[in-house]
Design a protein around this motif. Structure first.
Motif, PDB file in Angstrom:
ATOM      1  N   SER A 195      98.015  -7.829  48.685  1.00  0.00           N
ATOM      2  CA  SER A 195      98.470  -7.170  47.646  1.00  0.00           C
ATOM      3  C   SER A 195      99.675  -7.980  47.177  1.00  0.00           C
ATOM      4  O   SER A 195     100.149  -8.267  45.762  1.00  0.00           O
ATOM      5  CB  SER A 195      98.754  -5.819  47.652  1.00  0.00           C
ATOM      6  OG  SER A 195      99.739  -5.582  48.484  1.00  0.00           O
ATOM      7  N   ARG A 196     100.645  -8.448  47.953  1.00  0.00           N
ATOM      8  CA  ARG A 196     101.755  -9.162  47.643  1.00  0.00           C
ATOM      9  C   ARG A 196     101.502 -10.470  47.105  1.00  0.00           C
ATOM     10  O   ARG A 196     101.963 -11.117  46.115  1.00  0.00           O
ATOM     11  CB  ARG A 196     102.756  -9.237  48.690  1.00  0.00           C
ATOM     12  CG  ARG A 196     103.287  -8.000  49.082  1.00  0.00           C
ATOM     13  CD  ARG A 196     104.364  -8.052  50.322  1.00  0.00           C
ATOM     14  NE  ARG A 196     104.931  -6.849  50.555  1.00  0.00           N
ATOM     15  CZ  ARG A 196     106.069  -6.651  51.108  1.00  0.00           C
ATOM     16  NH1 ARG A 196     106.903  -7.694  50.994  1.00  0.00           N
ATOM     17  NH2 ARG A 196     106.450  -5.320  51.273  1.00  0.00           N
ATOM     18  N   ILE A 197     100.332 -11.277  47.523  1.00  0.00           N
ATOM     19  CA  ILE A 197     100.068 -12.443  47.018  1.00  0.00           C
ATOM     20  C   ILE A 197      99.562 -12.224  45.715  1.00  0.00           C
ATOM     21  O   ILE A 197      99.900 -13.011  44.738  1.00  0.00           O
ATOM     22  CB  ILE A 197      98.991 -13.120  48.007  1.00  0.00           C
ATOM     23  CG1 ILE A 197      99.596 -13.538  49.139  1.00  0.00           C
ATOM     24  CG2 ILE A 197      98.269 -14.428  47.446  1.00  0.00           C
ATOM     25  CD1 ILE A 197      98.661 -14.209  50.382  1.00  0.00           C
ATOM     26  N   VAL A 198      98.661 -11.324  45.364  1.00  0.00           N
ATOM     27  CA  VAL A 198      98.103 -11.152  44.230  1.00  0.00           C
ATOM     28  C   VAL A 198      99.166 -10.670  43.059  1.00  0.00           C
ATOM     29  O   VAL A 198      99.066 -11.233  41.954  1.00  0.00           O
ATOM     30  CB  VAL A 198      97.118  -9.977  44.331  1.00  0.00           C
ATOM     31  CG1 VAL A 198      96.564  -9.402  42.862  1.00  0.00           C
ATOM     32  CG2 VAL A 198      95.980 -10.433  44.889  1.00  0.00           C
ATOM     33  N   SER A 199     100.321  -9.962  43.442  1.00  0.00           N
ATOM     34  CA  SER A 199     101.218  -9.484  42.756  1.00  0.00           C
ATOM     35  C   SER A 199     101.929 -10.772  42.207  1.00  0.00           C
ATOM     36  O   SER A 199     102.346 -11.116  41.061  1.00  0.00           O
ATOM     37  CB  SER A 199     102.013  -8.423  43.026  1.00  0.00           C
ATOM     38  OG  SER A 199     102.605  -8.893  44.244  1.00  0.00           O
ATOM     39  N   LEU A 200     102.342 -11.685  43.268  1.00  0.00           N
ATOM     40  CA  LEU A 200     102.975 -13.022  42.706  1.00  0.00           C
ATOM     41  C   LEU A 200     102.124 -13.869  41.995  1.00  0.00           C
ATOM     42  O   LEU A 200     102.925 -14.557  41.028  1.00  0.00           O
ATOM     43  CB  LEU A 200     103.498 -13.690  44.319  1.00  0.00           C
ATOM     44  CG  LEU A 200     104.268 -14.988  44.271  1.00  0.00           C
ATOM     45  CD1 LEU A 200     105.546 -14.726  43.345  1.00  0.00           C
ATOM     46  CD2 LEU A 200     104.377 -15.582  45.386  1.00  0.00           C
ATOM     47  N   ILE A 201     101.065 -14.058  42.221  1.00  0.00           N
ATOM     48  CA  ILE A 201     100.288 -14.951  41.564  1.00  0.00           C
ATOM     49  C   ILE A 201      99.982 -14.345  40.118  1.00  0.00           C
ATOM     50  O   ILE A 201     100.050 -15.183  39.130  1.00  0.00           O
ATOM     51  CB  ILE A 201      98.899 -15.178  42.121  1.00  0.00           C
ATOM     52  CG1 ILE A 201      99.067 -16.099  43.460  1.00  0.00           C
ATOM     53  CG2 ILE A 201      97.915 -15.891  41.136  1.00  0.00           C
ATOM     54  CD1 ILE A 201      98.032 -16.192  44.339  1.00  0.00           C
ATOM     55  N   SER A 202      99.897 -13.049  39.887  1.00  0.00           N
ATOM     56  CA  SER A 202      99.986 -12.346  38.537  1.00  0.00           C
ATOM     57  C   SER A 202     101.113 -12.715  37.700  1.00  0.00           C
ATOM     58  O   SER A 202     100.984 -12.958  36.468  1.00  0.00           O
ATOM     59  CB  SER A 202      99.743 -10.946  38.569  1.00  0.00           C
ATOM     60  OG  SER A 202      98.438 -10.560  39.324  1.00  0.00           O
ATOM     61  N   LEU A 203     102.307 -12.827  38.356  1.00  0.00           N
ATOM     62  CA  LEU A 203     103.426 -13.113  37.683  1.00  0.00           C
ATOM     63  C   LEU A 203     103.396 -14.558  37.296  1.00  0.00           C
ATOM     64  O   LEU A 203     104.062 -14.985  36.154  1.00  0.00           O
ATOM     65  CB  LEU A 203     104.802 -12.693  38.622  1.00  0.00           C
ATOM     66  CG  LEU A 203     104.847 -11.381  38.695  1.00  0.00           C
ATOM     67  CD1 LEU A 203     106.212 -11.402  39.990  1.00  0.00           C
ATOM     68  CD2 LEU A 203     105.411 -10.596  37.374  1.00  0.00           C
ATOM     69  N   HIS A 214      92.750  -5.015  40.681  1.00  0.00           N
ATOM     70  CA  HIS A 214      92.294  -3.794  40.123  1.00  0.00           C
ATOM     71  C   HIS A 214      91.664  -3.013  41.594  1.00  0.00           C
ATOM     72  O   HIS A 214      91.581  -1.777  41.385  1.00  0.00           O
ATOM     73  CB  HIS A 214      91.174  -3.837  39.245  1.00  0.00           C
ATOM     74  CG  HIS A 214      91.636  -4.280  37.905  1.00  0.00           C
ATOM     75  ND1 HIS A 214      92.489  -3.561  37.060  1.00  0.00           N
ATOM     76  CD2 HIS A 214      91.468  -5.302  37.028  1.00  0.00           C
ATOM     77  CE1 HIS A 214      92.987  -4.124  36.142  1.00  0.00           C
ATOM     78  NE2 HIS A 214      92.001  -5.460  35.963  1.00  0.00           N
ATOM     79  N   VAL A 215      91.397  -3.849  42.407  1.00  0.00           N
ATOM     80  CA  VAL A 215      90.843  -3.226  43.802  1.00  0.00           C
ATOM     81  C   VAL A 215      91.819  -2.585  44.607  1.00  0.00           C
ATOM     82  O   VAL A 215      91.656  -1.438  45.057  1.00  0.00           O
ATOM     83  CB  VAL A 215      90.055  -4.275  44.686  1.00  0.00           C
ATOM     84  CG1 VAL A 215      89.804  -3.877  45.962  1.00  0.00           C
ATOM     85  CG2 VAL A 215      88.553  -4.782  43.963  1.00  0.00           C
ATOM     86  N   PRO A 245      90.851 -14.775  54.071  1.00  0.00           N
ATOM     87  CA  PRO A 245      90.965 -13.120  54.740  1.00  0.00           C
ATOM     88  C   PRO A 245      92.358 -13.151  54.875  1.00  0.00           C
ATOM     89  O   PRO A 245      93.033 -13.859  55.821  1.00  0.00           O
ATOM     90  CB  PRO A 245      89.993 -12.969  55.709  1.00  0.00           C
ATOM     91  CG  PRO A 245      89.731 -14.564  56.277  1.00  0.00           C
ATOM     92  CD  PRO A 245      90.233 -15.458  54.762  1.00  0.00           C
ATOM     93  N   SER A 246      93.056 -11.837  54.632  1.00  0.00           N
ATOM     94  CA  SER A 246      94.281 -11.592  55.018  1.00  0.00           C
ATOM     95  C   SER A 246      94.264 -10.108  54.974  1.00  0.00           C
ATOM     96  O   SER A 246      93.702  -9.176  54.419  1.00  0.00           O
ATOM     97  CB  SER A 246      95.479 -12.113  54.111  1.00  0.00           C
ATOM     98  OG  SER A 246      95.253 -11.842  52.892  1.00  0.00           O
ATOM     99  N   PRO A 247      95.530  -9.562  55.807  1.00  0.00           N
ATOM    100  CA  PRO A 247      95.747  -7.898  55.568  1.00  0.00           C
ATOM    101  C   PRO A 247      96.038  -7.537  54.154  1.00  0.00           C
ATOM    102  O   PRO A 247      96.243  -8.429  53.409  1.00  0.00           O
ATOM    103  CB  PRO A 247      96.881  -7.597  56.442  1.00  0.00           C
ATOM    104  CG  PRO A 247      96.980  -9.030  57.296  1.00  0.00           C
ATOM    105  CD  PRO A 247      96.359 -10.055  56.642  1.00  0.00           C
ATOM    106  N   LYS A 248      95.785  -6.234  53.984  1.00  0.00           N
ATOM    107  CA  LYS A 248      95.900  -5.632  52.590  1.00  0.00           C
ATOM    108  C   LYS A 248      97.120  -5.779  52.007  1.00  0.00           C
ATOM    109  O   LYS A 248      97.438  -5.981  50.967  1.00  0.00           O
ATOM    110  CB  LYS A 248      95.258  -3.959  52.579  1.00  0.00           C
ATOM    111  CG  LYS A 248      93.871  -4.056  52.843  1.00  0.00           C
ATOM    112  CD  LYS A 248      93.428  -2.619  52.609  1.00  0.00           C
ATOM    113  CE  LYS A 248      91.798  -2.317  52.661  1.00  0.00           C
ATOM    114  NZ  LYS A 248      91.676  -1.032  52.236  1.00  0.00           N
ATOM    115  N   ALA A 249      98.048  -5.673  52.812  1.00  0.00           N
ATOM    116  CA  ALA A 249      99.272  -5.586  52.521  1.00  0.00           C
ATOM    117  C   ALA A 249      99.901  -7.015  51.827  1.00  0.00           C
ATOM    118  O   ALA A 249     100.493  -6.983  50.784  1.00  0.00           O
ATOM    119  CB  ALA A 249     100.427  -5.019  53.342  1.00  0.00           C
ATOM    120  N   LEU A 250      99.557  -7.940  52.728  1.00  0.00           N
ATOM    121  CA  LEU A 250      99.734  -9.271  52.349  1.00  0.00           C
ATOM    122  C   LEU A 250      98.926  -9.685  51.196  1.00  0.00           C
ATOM    123  O   LEU A 250      99.585 -10.542  50.226  1.00  0.00           O
ATOM    124  CB  LEU A 250      99.404 -10.354  53.550  1.00  0.00           C
ATOM    125  CG  LEU A 250      99.947 -11.575  53.391  1.00  0.00           C
ATOM    126  CD1 LEU A 250     101.229 -12.091  53.114  1.00  0.00           C
ATOM    127  CD2 LEU A 250      99.119 -12.540  54.517  1.00  0.00           C
TER     128      LEU A 250
END
Length: 117
Positions: free
Chosen positions: A32-40, A115-116, A25-30
């Motif tokens: 979303s950054r983790i997800v975008s980095l992992i997507s790359l 997508h969320v 569990p983490s804050p939404k801003a963090l």
């Protein structure tokens, strides 16, 4: 031969770390950054699936063409070497399957979380 198994073990460890990062569990801003980095990172790391499939085929071929060591013909050293090779093949097969499953898990969770947001 050992280098490819070491590389695959490191990839599985990295995928497990990413899977843990996605589930914490983490804050939404963090998040979303983790997800975008992992997507790359996820797109170029797709190589692990065909690499693991090739390694599984190699394990299967070696298993089918392995000399059987049974009965009174084999010495104790030959029997130990045969059993050790069987254990190594089983360990490597588990490593290949876990690499594919972890990649699938990370890819599905990243798409779902992306997508969320």
């Amino acid at each position: 031969m050992a280098l490819q198994w070491m590389i695959l073990a490191y990839v599985v460890a990295a995928e497990a770390g990413v899977a843990i990062l996605l589930t914490l569990p983490s804050p939404k801003a963090l998040k979303s950054r983790i997800v975008s980095l992992i997507s790359l990172i996820l797109q170029p790391s797709l190589f692990v699936v065909p690499f693991s499939a090739f390694q599984l085929l190699d394990i299967y071929w070696k298993n089918e063409h392995r000399l059987m060591c049974s009965g009174e013909i084999c010495t104790a050293a030959e029997r130990d070497r045969y059993e050790k090779s069987i254990y190594k093949a089983q360990r490597n097969a588990v490593l290949c399957v876990s690499a594919c499953l972890l990649y699938w898990y990370v890819a599905n969770n990243t798409d779902h979380l992306w997508h969320v947001w």
